[in-house]
Design an enzyme around this catalytic site. Structure first.
Site, PDB file in Angstrom:
ATOM      1  N   GLU A  75     -13.537 -29.310  -1.770  1.00 47.67           N
ATOM      2  CA  GLU A  75     -14.167 -28.645  -3.273  1.00 47.67           C
ATOM      3  C   GLU A  75     -12.862 -27.932  -4.628  1.00 47.67           C
ATOM      4  O   GLU A  75     -12.679 -27.771  -5.485  1.00 47.67           O
ATOM      5  CB  GLU A  75     -14.854 -26.929  -3.455  1.00 47.67           C
TER       6      GLU A  75
ATOM      7  N   ASP B  20     -16.257 -28.360 -17.087  1.00 42.73           N
ATOM      8  CA  ASP B  20     -15.866 -29.337 -17.175  1.00 42.73           C
ATOM      9  C   ASP B  20     -16.723 -29.410 -18.593  1.00 42.73           C
ATOM     10  O   ASP B  20     -16.058 -30.799 -19.187  1.00 42.73           O
ATOM     11  CB  ASP B  20     -16.355 -30.021 -15.867  1.00 42.73           C
TER      12      ASP B  20
ATOM     13  N   GLU C 284     -17.838 -37.698  -9.066  1.00 38.81           N
ATOM     14  CA  GLU C 284     -16.375 -36.966 -10.171  1.00 38.81           C
ATOM     15  C   GLU C 284     -16.150 -38.856  -9.520  1.00 38.81           C
ATOM     16  O   GLU C 284     -15.337 -39.519 -10.868  1.00 38.81           O
ATOM     17  CB  GLU C 284     -15.980 -35.836 -10.211  1.00 38.81           C
TER      18      GLU C 284
ATOM     19  N   GLU D  73     -29.347 -26.416 -14.534  1.00 36.94           N
ATOM     20  CA  GLU D  73     -29.229 -27.653 -13.895  1.00 36.94           C
ATOM     21  C   GLU D  73     -30.633 -28.081 -14.251  1.00 36.94           C
ATOM     22  O   GLU D  73     -31.308 -29.344 -14.219  1.00 36.94           O
ATOM     23  CB  GLU D  73     -29.415 -26.930 -12.090  1.00 36.94           C
TER      24      GLU D  73
END
Length: 600
Positions: free
Chosen positions: A353, A260, A374, A119
């Site tokens: 989710e 991803d 997304e 992050e």
């Protein structure tokens, strides 16, 4: 040999019945309607940003139900850094300048804080790099070395350097947590997710190309290669791995959570840094994904070793995949999957989710929606590629649902349960960095980010003349745009420096002078010999090369000038810049079409 698929026949039949949607051409929005939604998105961003500043700064995030702040990922005012380039994308130059100066004056990463390596990289390092490269457009007073130097770039480099101890493992894969002052904490688990290993190249490559320090790009490439080397015999990767041994600890393979951005950075690393081996890797993965994971335009999860489906679910994070497909030219497949994902959104006013595909329901204990970007990210990419009005309708649905369901007095709240629209007391920084940015770009077709390569700027710097802001911006996985031309400008100059230094070290100018003088005497033309005049010029160049330059090591008098910027048009016939980007036509096509074309 592909794994038997008949064991999943019943599920596929159910999917075919429940989720075969007729694609109806979208209703065209007027220009006024598009601009109206753009302004709605700007208002959304401003409401959330103002709420963060008023109630949460200097904490990492706003808690939108209680209107206070909390530290989450590293205690470094995360939302402020993450939102900075969105200010510029939306045209708020004055606030960008204020925050950029505030960060340059006050931000430090020398703190005894345990931070997420992943992050911190995508949100902080990525945010600072993007803001650094966009500073000229915002009217920031630049240092002479920009774009190859500057306060925000130095902050990004400092933050990234504090992440490097995490990569000191036998495999080169990083630990998931690092103390910003002391390195990897004692007892830190060696297990991390695949994306946490493979999502560094865009930021670290940018750092190396801008600063000339190769350690960052080499570190990221070593981690990527390590993942490639431990893929299964059928070509899949799991979602969690032990970074000290390279042993997979979770063997479910998919394109979503935990995996991803690894696939994303193979494609974007190739585009941004020109590394063809990354695209070769992605092509192999893409074939395997289509063989084992794809069913009727949905993507399942499967055992990485055998290929049998283990989880017939759609994850909200997987909605990035159509956007990635558009970058490699697979627009038809991308649009089909995006239609499926949009139907999930319309069912709940959000994408949960986890969504159970056979039962067409949100998965128990995975029914939240934390304002993820997304879906609109893919819509933005595909709209650039197709201009299909359906994609604007998708964006409209997202704007109206977020405003109706999640808006609070001081920001926007995550949805705890999409079935009941119960809210959660959290507003992740990516809502300002990604969700609102992608929505804004979807409804702002004339934004500078969408530059099709038809215009840019000559910028005269101490490094020479560079072509910048000519389009082809590459977004990191947190939607922080990087100008590839700036990387080319800085890395080309530093490469030329190295070559000149090698040349200087290899030449014996004294001996060369003696030889030339002997030659001229033999010819009887000592005063007029062209070779002597050439040598005199070379000697002068050597003197310049020896001149002190504390930042660059080399200095060229012909490039010592005040910073001058003037607009240019690619159709104008002008002398080329000292440093131009030969890949610009490629990036131009990428920028306007949203597709990636391999050069022959």
């Amino acid at each position: 040999m592909a794994a038997p698929r008949c064991v999943f026949c019943v599920v596929v039949a159910i999917i075919s019945v429940l989720h075969t949607f007729t694609v109806v051409p979208g209703q065209v929005m007027t220009v006024e309607e598009i601009h109206e939604y753009r302004e709605q998105v700007r208002s959304m961003f401003q409401h959330a940003y103002d709420g963060y500043l008023q109630f949460a700064y200097p904490y990492d995030e706003l808690q939108p139900l209680t209107c206070d702040g909390t530290d989450t990922w590293g205690s470094y005012s995360l939302t402020l850094i993450d939102a900075l380039d969105t200010l510029l994308v939306m045209g708020n130059h004055s606030e960008f300048r204020r925050v950029a100066q505030l960060l340059a004056d006050t931000m430090t990463f020398d703190t005894d804080v345990n931070a997420s390596v992943f992050e911190t990289n995508i949100r902080v390092v990525g945010g600072l790099l993007s803001a650094h490269l966009l500073s000229r457009r915002a009217g920031v007073d630049l240092e002479a070395g920009w774009p190859c130097d500057g306060p925000l770039l130095r902050l990004a480099q400092d933050a990234a350097r504090r992440l490097l101890p995490a990569f000191d493992t036998p495999t080169g894969m990083p630990y998931g947590t690092v103390n910003l002052r002391y390195g990897v904490p004692p007892g830190e688990t060696p297990v991390t997710c695949t994306a946490g290993v493979g999502t560094f190249l865009v930021e670290f490559g940018t750092l190396s190309r801008l600063t000339g320090d190769p350690v960052f790009e080499k570190t990221a490439m070593r981690a990527l290669q390590a993942l490639w080397d431990v893929r299964s015999d059928i070509g899949l990767v799991g979602n969690h791995i032990d970074v000290t041994t390279g042993r997979w600890t979770a063997i479910d393979a998919g394109i979503g959570a935990g995996v991803d951005s690894y696939f994303e950075y193979l494609v974007k690393g190739y585009i941004l840094l020109g590394r063809p081996e990354l695209m070769d890797m992605f092509k192999e993965y893409n074939k395997t994904i289509n063989t084992y994971l794809k069913y009727d335009d949905w993507y399942m999860w499967a055992n990485m070793k055998k290929g049998q489906v283990t989880m017939p679910v759609f994850q909200s994070l997987e909605a990035y995949w159509p956007g990635l497909q558009s970058l490699v030219g697979d627009v038809d497949s991308a649009m089909k999957s995006l239609h499926n994902y949009h139907q999930v959104w319309r069912q709940y006013g959000a994408t949960p989710e986890f969504y159970n595909i056979p039962s067409s329901k949100a998965q128990e204990k995975r029914e939240g929606y934390p304002l993820r970007p997304e879906l609109v990210e893919s819509a933005m990419y595909l709209y650039r590629a197709t201009r299909d009005p359906f994609l604007l309708q998708l964006g409209r649905d997202v704007v109206e649902a977020i405003n109706h369901i999640t808006r609070t007095d001081c920001g926007y709240a995550s949805i705890k349960d999409v079935r009941t629209h119960q809210l959660d007391n959290r507003m992740e920084s990516f809502f300002l960095a990604e969700t609102t940015k992608y929505l804004y770009l979807l409804f702002d077709p004339d934004n500078f980010i969408h530059n099709d390569g038809g215009h840019g700027d000559y910028v005269d710097t101490v490094n020479g003349r560079c072509v910048l802001d000519a389009g082809g911006y590459v977004f990191n996985t947190e939607a922080h745009p990087v100008d590839p031309a700036a990387l080319y400008c800085c890395s080309t100059f530093k490469h030329d420096q190295e070559e000149l230094q090698k040349l200087h070290a290899s030449l014996d100018f004294g001996s060369l002078l003696d030889d030339l003088e002997d030659f001229s005497q033999d010819m009887g033309k000592k005063e007029d010999t062209p070779f002597l005049r050439t040598h005199s010029s070379m000697e002068s160049t050597v003197d310049e090369m020896k001149a002190p330059d504390t930042r660059q090591g080399l200095q060229f008098d012909k490039w010592k000038r005040d910073k001058v910027t003037r607009s240019w048009n690619m159709e104008e016939k002008q002398a080329p810049a000292i440093f131009t980007c030969p890949a610009q036509p490629f990036y131009s096509r990428f920028s306007i079409l949203g597709e990636m074309f391999e050069e022959k």
